[in-house]
Design a protein around this motif. Sequence first.
Motif, PDB file in Angstrom:
ATOM      1  N   THR A  18       0.744  -1.258  -0.071  1.00 45.89           N
ATOM      2  CA  THR A  18       0.089  -0.032   0.156  1.00 45.89           C
ATOM      3  C   THR A  18       1.044   1.265   0.098  1.00 45.89           C
ATOM      4  O   THR A  18       1.674   1.545   0.772  1.00 45.89           O
ATOM      5  CB  THR A  18      -0.954   0.018   1.281  1.00 45.89           C
ATOM      6  OG1 THR A  18      -1.910  -1.186   1.327  1.00 45.89           O
ATOM      7  CG2 THR A  18      -1.635   1.217   1.457  1.00 45.89           C
ATOM      8  N   ASN A  19       0.716   2.138  -1.164  1.00 48.57           N
ATOM      9  CA  ASN A  19       1.197   3.256  -0.869  1.00 48.57           C
ATOM     10  C   ASN A  19       2.806   3.247  -1.094  1.00 48.57           C
ATOM     11  O   ASN A  19       3.598   3.715  -0.241  1.00 48.57           O
ATOM     12  CB  ASN A  19       0.979   4.256   0.272  1.00 48.57           C
ATOM     13  CG  ASN A  19       1.476   5.688   0.355  1.00 48.57           C
ATOM     14  OD1 ASN A  19       1.611   6.196  -0.771  1.00 48.57           O
ATOM     15  ND2 ASN A  19       1.493   6.476   1.326  1.00 48.57           N
ATOM     16  N   PRO A  20       3.233   2.569  -2.053  1.00 46.84           N
ATOM     17  CA  PRO A  20       4.664   2.406  -2.401  1.00 46.84           C
ATOM     18  C   PRO A  20       5.325   3.655  -2.515  1.00 46.84           C
ATOM     19  O   PRO A  20       6.711   3.569  -2.311  1.00 46.84           O
ATOM     20  CB  PRO A  20       4.575   1.602  -3.764  1.00 46.84           C
ATOM     21  CG  PRO A  20       3.471   1.973  -4.418  1.00 46.84           C
ATOM     22  CD  PRO A  20       2.278   2.035  -3.266  1.00 46.84           C
ATOM     23  N   VAL A  64      -4.918  -1.173  11.808  1.00 47.95           N
ATOM     24  CA  VAL A  64      -4.123  -0.323  12.625  1.00 47.95           C
ATOM     25  C   VAL A  64      -2.859   0.126  11.518  1.00 47.95           C
ATOM     26  O   VAL A  64      -2.761   1.461  11.491  1.00 47.95           O
ATOM     27  CB  VAL A  64      -3.665  -0.730  13.804  1.00 47.95           C
ATOM     28  CG1 VAL A  64      -2.630   0.005  14.408  1.00 47.95           C
ATOM     29  CG2 VAL A  64      -4.854  -1.047  14.952  1.00 47.95           C
ATOM     30  N   ALA A  65      -2.382  -0.703  11.045  1.00 49.50           N
ATOM     31  CA  ALA A  65      -1.382  -0.483  10.024  1.00 49.50           C
ATOM     32  C   ALA A  65      -1.726   0.171   8.777  1.00 49.50           C
ATOM     33  O   ALA A  65      -0.961   1.246   8.388  1.00 49.50           O
ATOM     34  CB  ALA A  65      -0.748  -1.916   9.779  1.00 49.50           C
ATOM     35  N   LEU A  66      -2.872  -0.248   8.297  1.00 47.45           N
ATOM     36  CA  LEU A  66      -3.496   0.394   7.295  1.00 47.45           C
ATOM     37  C   LEU A  66      -3.907   1.934   7.737  1.00 47.45           C
ATOM     38  O   LEU A  66      -3.504   2.947   6.854  1.00 47.45           O
ATOM     39  CB  LEU A  66      -4.772  -0.195   6.625  1.00 47.45           C
ATOM     40  CG  LEU A  66      -4.453  -1.333   5.781  1.00 47.45           C
ATOM     41  CD1 LEU A  66      -5.711  -2.337   5.686  1.00 47.45           C
ATOM     42  CD2 LEU A  66      -4.098  -1.066   4.573  1.00 47.45           C
ATOM     43  N   ARG A  67      -4.569   2.111   8.697  1.00 43.04           N
ATOM     44  CA  ARG A  67      -4.883   3.778   8.915  1.00 43.04           C
ATOM     45  C   ARG A  67      -3.416   4.619   9.240  1.00 43.04           C
ATOM     46  O   ARG A  67      -3.518   5.540   8.925  1.00 43.04           O
ATOM     47  CB  ARG A  67      -5.758   3.405  10.324  1.00 43.04           C
ATOM     48  CG  ARG A  67      -6.428   4.982  10.427  1.00 43.04           C
ATOM     49  CD  ARG A  67      -7.229   4.673  11.612  1.00 43.04           C
ATOM     50  NE  ARG A  67      -7.847   6.117  12.113  1.00 43.04           N
ATOM     51  CZ  ARG A  67      -8.839   6.763  11.458  1.00 43.04           C
ATOM     52  NH1 ARG A  67      -9.509   6.268  10.491  1.00 43.04           N
ATOM     53  NH2 ARG A  67      -9.069   7.886  12.010  1.00 43.04           N
ATOM     54  N   LEU A  72       0.001   8.746   7.782  1.00 36.38           N
ATOM     55  CA  LEU A  72       1.543   9.326   7.866  1.00 36.38           C
ATOM     56  C   LEU A  72       2.213   9.356   6.211  1.00 36.38           C
ATOM     57  O   LEU A  72       3.125   9.816   6.333  1.00 36.38           O
ATOM     58  CB  LEU A  72       2.171   8.091   8.343  1.00 36.38           C
ATOM     59  CG  LEU A  72       2.018   7.959  10.066  1.00 36.38           C
ATOM     60  CD1 LEU A  72       2.777   6.618  10.617  1.00 36.38           C
ATOM     61  CD2 LEU A  72       2.555   9.424  10.800  1.00 36.38           C
ATOM     62  N   ASP A  73       1.098   8.841   5.486  1.00 32.88           N
ATOM     63  CA  ASP A  73       1.795   8.813   4.132  1.00 32.88           C
ATOM     64  C   ASP A  73       2.937   8.069   4.023  1.00 32.88           C
ATOM     65  O   ASP A  73       4.066   8.336   3.347  1.00 32.88           O
ATOM     66  CB  ASP A  73       2.225  10.068   3.454  1.00 32.88           C
ATOM     67  CG  ASP A  73       2.375  10.161   1.914  1.00 32.88           C
ATOM     68  OD1 ASP A  73       1.796   9.131   1.340  1.00 32.88           O
ATOM     69  OD2 ASP A  73       3.216  10.988   1.606  1.00 32.88           O
ATOM     70  N   GLY A 236     -11.475   0.424  18.800  1.00 32.71           N
ATOM     71  CA  GLY A 236     -10.008   0.290  19.108  1.00 32.71           C
ATOM     72  C   GLY A 236      -8.997   0.392  18.172  1.00 32.71           C
ATOM     73  O   GLY A 236      -7.959   1.074  18.557  1.00 32.71           O
ATOM     74  N   GLN A 237      -9.196   0.111  17.114  1.00 32.46           N
ATOM     75  CA  GLN A 237      -8.325   0.346  15.979  1.00 32.46           C
ATOM     76  C   GLN A 237      -8.005   1.566  15.345  1.00 32.46           C
ATOM     77  O   GLN A 237      -6.885   2.062  15.455  1.00 32.46           O
ATOM     78  CB  GLN A 237      -8.992  -0.687  14.625  1.00 32.46           C
ATOM     79  CG  GLN A 237      -8.944  -2.051  15.155  1.00 32.46           C
ATOM     80  CD  GLN A 237      -9.647  -2.822  14.094  1.00 32.46           C
ATOM     81  OE1 GLN A 237     -10.429  -2.449  13.168  1.00 32.46           O
ATOM     82  NE2 GLN A 237     -10.076  -4.147  14.312  1.00 32.46           N
ATOM     83  N   ARG A 238      -9.133   2.362  15.487  1.00 37.54           N
ATOM     84  CA  ARG A 238      -9.003   3.924  15.264  1.00 37.54           C
ATOM     85  C   ARG A 238      -8.219   4.517  16.413  1.00 37.54           C
ATOM     86  O   ARG A 238      -7.379   5.442  16.024  1.00 37.54           O
ATOM     87  CB  ARG A 238     -10.234   4.407  14.886  1.00 37.54           C
ATOM     88  CG  ARG A 238     -11.008   4.054  13.613  1.00 37.54           C
ATOM     89  CD  ARG A 238     -12.450   4.555  13.713  1.00 37.54           C
ATOM     90  NE  ARG A 238     -12.457   5.976  13.664  1.00 37.54           N
ATOM     91  CZ  ARG A 238     -12.477   6.714  12.423  1.00 37.54           C
ATOM     92  NH1 ARG A 238     -12.566   6.138  11.491  1.00 37.54           N
ATOM     93  NH2 ARG A 238     -12.539   8.069  12.380  1.00 37.54           N
ATOM     94  N   LYS A 239      -8.577   4.056  17.556  1.00 42.04           N
ATOM     95  CA  LYS A 239      -7.857   4.684  18.794  1.00 42.04           C
ATOM     96  C   LYS A 239      -6.490   4.492  18.959  1.00 42.04           C
ATOM     97  O   LYS A 239      -5.650   5.537  18.817  1.00 42.04           O
ATOM     98  CB  LYS A 239      -8.328   4.206  20.131  1.00 42.04           C
ATOM     99  CG  LYS A 239      -7.671   4.541  21.087  1.00 42.04           C
ATOM    100  CD  LYS A 239      -7.766   3.611  22.397  1.00 42.04           C
ATOM    101  CE  LYS A 239      -6.868   3.632  23.383  1.00 42.04           C
ATOM    102  NZ  LYS A 239      -7.370   2.618  24.494  1.00 42.04           N
ATOM    103  N   TRP A 240      -5.994   3.129  18.625  1.00 47.06           N
ATOM    104  CA  TRP A 240      -4.675   2.962  18.636  1.00 47.06           C
ATOM    105  C   TRP A 240      -3.609   3.548  17.425  1.00 47.06           C
ATOM    106  O   TRP A 240      -2.646   4.126  17.210  1.00 47.06           O
ATOM    107  CB  TRP A 240      -4.220   1.535  18.756  1.00 47.06           C
ATOM    108  CG  TRP A 240      -4.403   1.085  20.206  1.00 47.06           C
ATOM    109  CD1 TRP A 240      -5.499   0.532  20.782  1.00 47.06           C
ATOM    110  CD2 TRP A 240      -3.604   1.153  21.181  1.00 47.06           C
ATOM    111  NE1 TRP A 240      -5.231   0.442  22.220  1.00 47.06           N
ATOM    112  CE2 TRP A 240      -3.955   0.873  22.460  1.00 47.06           C
ATOM    113  CE3 TRP A 240      -2.149   1.875  21.157  1.00 47.06           C
ATOM    114  CZ2 TRP A 240      -3.289   0.921  23.778  1.00 47.06           C
ATOM    115  CZ3 TRP A 240      -1.404   2.093  22.416  1.00 47.06           C
ATOM    116  CH2 TRP A 240      -1.907   1.599  23.650  1.00 47.06           C
TER     117      TRP A 240
END
Length: 272
Positions: A18-20, A64-67, A72-73, A236-240
């Motif tokens: 994602t986003n290379p 979490v990693a995707l968000r 962060l770009d 929780g995913q959005r929070k973290w």
Amino acid sequence: MEKARPASLASPDAVRVTNPGGSSPFVLTCDHASNFLPAEFGTLGLTAEDLSRHIAWDPGALPVALRMAQSLDATLVETCISRLVIDCNRPLDAPDLVPPVSETTAIPGNTGLSEKQRAARVALSWQPFHNAIEHIVEDRLARGQETRLVSVHSFTPVYKGRDRPWHIGIIHDDDRRLAAPLISALRHLAGITVGVNEPYSPADRVYFTLERHARLRGLPCAMIEIRNDEISGETGQRKWADLLTGIFSDLEPEETRGAREHAVGKSVQSAS
């Protein structure tokens, strides 16, 4: 389980980037992102309940990693096949590269494999994952783009009958450039218990991806482990993800003696 993505052993979709072209200095990896089993493997002799458990993947880690990557770009590299087929966070000589037992659960479909069968699994998932990271890192370094690697995982609240009190763990070896400021920032947050090399440490042989792609190049790196009951749902995913994004947006690596030791000779090989 997640929806099927790779349809067969011939599928090229064992890894997703994602986003290379991300502008962030951070490159994220999610080594145990999926519990998907290609049709050729059936269920490996396991129940649907087993395949939803941590033994098959790191629940909650990918959202979490995707968000984080979006905010962060940053570039994200994720596995798309279950760790039960082959664990991409293990060296090729690791005894649990294709685990015959995970935690306390026997994996019938992983016993008695021939060398040809093991090699096919390496070619299916392990090699594409590491090739993708290698390509991204080398391309960034060739362009002179600052690069820091962070691996995102989750862990179970209870392991072999023992409670784990940490909400999040930061795993590092003697290069603490990212880990030290990250731990410090997390410790300033109310109500969060931070594990330092808990619930795992490199001594548990869980640091392979970062050793292979960051440590051997002298790049700052750290491993994040979030307790999976914290990220079992979208809230929780959005929070973290947002909490970590806020920290990473201002995070500057510390200089340490360990960081200047260009290659740490140990390789690591166990479970996360």
